[in-house]
Design a protein around this motif. Structure first.
Motif, PDB file in Angstrom:
ATOM      1  N   LYS A 278     -11.576   4.921   2.874  1.00 53.37           N
ATOM      2  CA  LYS A 278     -12.172   4.684   1.560  1.00 53.37           C
ATOM      3  C   LYS A 278     -11.199   5.048   0.442  1.00 53.37           C
ATOM      4  O   LYS A 278     -11.231   4.459  -0.630  1.00 53.37           O
ATOM      5  N   GLU A 279     -10.330   6.027   0.683  1.00 51.61           N
ATOM      6  CA  GLU A 279      -9.326   6.410  -0.312  1.00 51.61           C
ATOM      7  C   GLU A 279      -8.096   5.511  -0.263  1.00 51.61           C
ATOM      8  O   GLU A 279      -7.407   5.340  -1.264  1.00 51.61           O
TER       9      GLU A 279
ATOM     10  N   CYS B  59      -7.747   2.084   0.524  1.00 52.04           N
ATOM     11  CA  CYS B  59      -7.833   0.721  -0.021  1.00 52.04           C
ATOM     12  C   CYS B  59      -7.739   0.629  -1.547  1.00 52.04           C
ATOM     13  O   CYS B  59      -7.096  -0.288  -2.047  1.00 52.04           O
ATOM     14  N   PRO B  60      -8.339   1.507  -2.316  1.00 55.47           N
ATOM     15  CA  PRO B  60      -8.175   1.377  -3.769  1.00 55.47           C
ATOM     16  C   PRO B  60      -6.722   1.539  -4.235  1.00 55.47           C
ATOM     17  O   PRO B  60      -6.361   1.089  -5.316  1.00 55.47           O
ATOM     18  N   ARG B  61      -5.906   2.166  -3.426  1.00 57.79           N
ATOM     19  CA  ARG B  61      -4.498   2.362  -3.789  1.00 57.79           C
ATOM     20  C   ARG B  61      -3.615   1.180  -3.383  1.00 57.79           C
ATOM     21  O   ARG B  61      -2.448   1.139  -3.725  1.00 57.79           O
TER      22      ARG B  61
ATOM     23  N   ASN C  49      -7.487  -9.169   0.659  1.00 55.38           N
ATOM     24  CA  ASN C  49      -7.840  -7.832   0.188  1.00 55.38           C
ATOM     25  C   ASN C  49      -7.461  -6.814   1.249  1.00 55.38           C
ATOM     26  O   ASN C  49      -7.120  -7.156   2.380  1.00 55.38           O
ATOM     27  N   CYS C  50      -7.543  -5.575   0.899  1.00 53.56           N
ATOM     28  CA  CYS C  50      -7.110  -4.493   1.784  1.00 53.56           C
ATOM     29  C   CYS C  50      -7.961  -4.425   3.050  1.00 53.56           C
ATOM     30  O   CYS C  50      -7.435  -4.175   4.138  1.00 53.56           O
ATOM     31  N   GLU C  51      -9.253  -4.638   2.930  1.00 58.96           N
ATOM     32  CA  GLU C  51     -10.140  -4.524   4.087  1.00 58.96           C
ATOM     33  C   GLU C  51      -9.791  -5.529   5.184  1.00 58.96           C
ATOM     34  O   GLU C  51      -9.897  -5.228   6.367  1.00 58.96           O
TER      35      GLU C  51
ATOM     36  N   GLU D 134      -2.411  -2.789  -3.331  1.00 60.43           N
ATOM     37  CA  GLU D 134      -2.357  -3.916  -4.252  1.00 60.43           C
ATOM     38  C   GLU D 134      -2.124  -5.180  -3.431  1.00 60.43           C
ATOM     39  O   GLU D 134      -1.065  -5.370  -2.833  1.00 60.43           O
TER      40      GLU D 134
ATOM     41  N   CYS E 180       0.841  -1.197   0.000  1.00 62.42           N
ATOM     42  CA  CYS E 180       0.000   0.000   0.000  1.00 62.42           C
ATOM     43  C   CYS E 180       0.876   1.248   0.000  1.00 62.42           C
ATOM     44  O   CYS E 180       2.030   1.210   0.443  1.00 62.42           O
TER      45      CYS E 180
END
Length: 188
Positions: free
Chosen positions: A79-80, A82-84, A60-62, A86, A30
Motif C-alpha cells: 500500500k505504501e 504503489c503511491p510512490r 498502473n502500479c497494481e 510513477e 518506482c
C-alpha cells in the motif's frame, strides 16, 4: 543513382530494426524496495523500472509492478509502495523518428561532400589567383569605375569571380582587424 540506392538501403535496414522497438508501451518507475521496508539488502536499494505492452487502462502500479515485487513485500508495504511509483503510457511513432534521422544524415553527408569539394577547389582557386593578383588598395575606385571596368575573361570565369569575392572578403577582414585592434575604431 548511387545515392538513391543508399537511401533505399538505409530505409530497408531501419524497417528491419522496427521490430526491436514498441511504439506503445507502459513504463513504470518506482523507488527502491528499501524505501518501504527496513531491509538494506543490495537487491532492495536500487530503483525499479519495468516496461510492458499493457494498454493505457492497465498502465498502473497494481498491474505492472506489484506482480514483480509481491513476494518481497507484505500487504502494508504494498500500500505504501504503489503511491510512490510513477507509471506513464507512452505512444510514439518510430517510423517518423527513423525518417527524420535519415533526413538529418543525408543533410550532414551533403554538407560534408560540399566541404570536401571546397577543400579540393581552394588550391585551384589560389593557384589561378596568384598568377592574376595585383594589390588593390582603394576599394572606392572599384565602385566608381563600374561593372564594365573588369576584364571580360574574368567576368566569364566563375572560379575567378569566386576567388575575387574571397579576396575582397579577406581584405575587409584584415581592414576590420586593423581598425579594431590598432586604431580602436569600428567600421560602419
Amino acid at each position: 543513382m548511387r545515392n538513391l540506392l543508399y537511401f533505399f538501403l538505409a530505409i530497408y535496414i531501419f524497417q528491419g530494426a522496427q521490430a526491436q522497438f514498441d511504439d506503445k508501451r507502459c513504463k513504470c518507475i518506482c523507488p527502491s524496495l528499501s524505501s518501504v521496508t527496513n531491509k538494506t539488502e543490495k537487491s532492495h536499494t536500487s530503483r525499479l523500472m519495468h516496461t510492458t505492452n499493457d494498454p493505457p487502462n492497465k498502465c498502473n502500479c497494481e498491474v505492472v509492478m506489484l506482480p514483480r515485487v509481491a513476494d518481497q513485500l507484505n500487504i502494508t508495504e504494498m500500500k505504501e509502495f504503489c503511491p510512490r511509483c510513477e507509471c506513464k503510457y507512452e505512444n510514439r511513432n518510430t517510423t517518423i523518428i527513423q525518417y527524420v534521422v535519415i533526413i538529418v544524415i543525408w543533410i550532414i553527408s551533403i554538407l560534408v561532400v560540399y566541404m570536401l569539394f571546397l577543400i579540393i577547389l581552394d588550391p585551384l582557386l589560389n593557384k589561378r589567383v596568384r598568377g592574376n593578383y595585383q594589390e588593390h588598395t582603394n576599394e572606392d575606385e572599384d565602385s566608381q569605375a563600374g561593372p564594365m571596368s573588369h576584364n571580360m575573361t574574368v567576368r566569364g570565369n566563375v572560379l575567378n569571380r569566386v576567388s575575387n569575392q574571397q579576396d575582397k572578403w579577406k581584405r575587409q577582414v584584415i581592414e576590420q582587424r586593423r581598425n579594431i585592434y590598432d586604431r580602436h575604431t569600428m567600421l560602419n
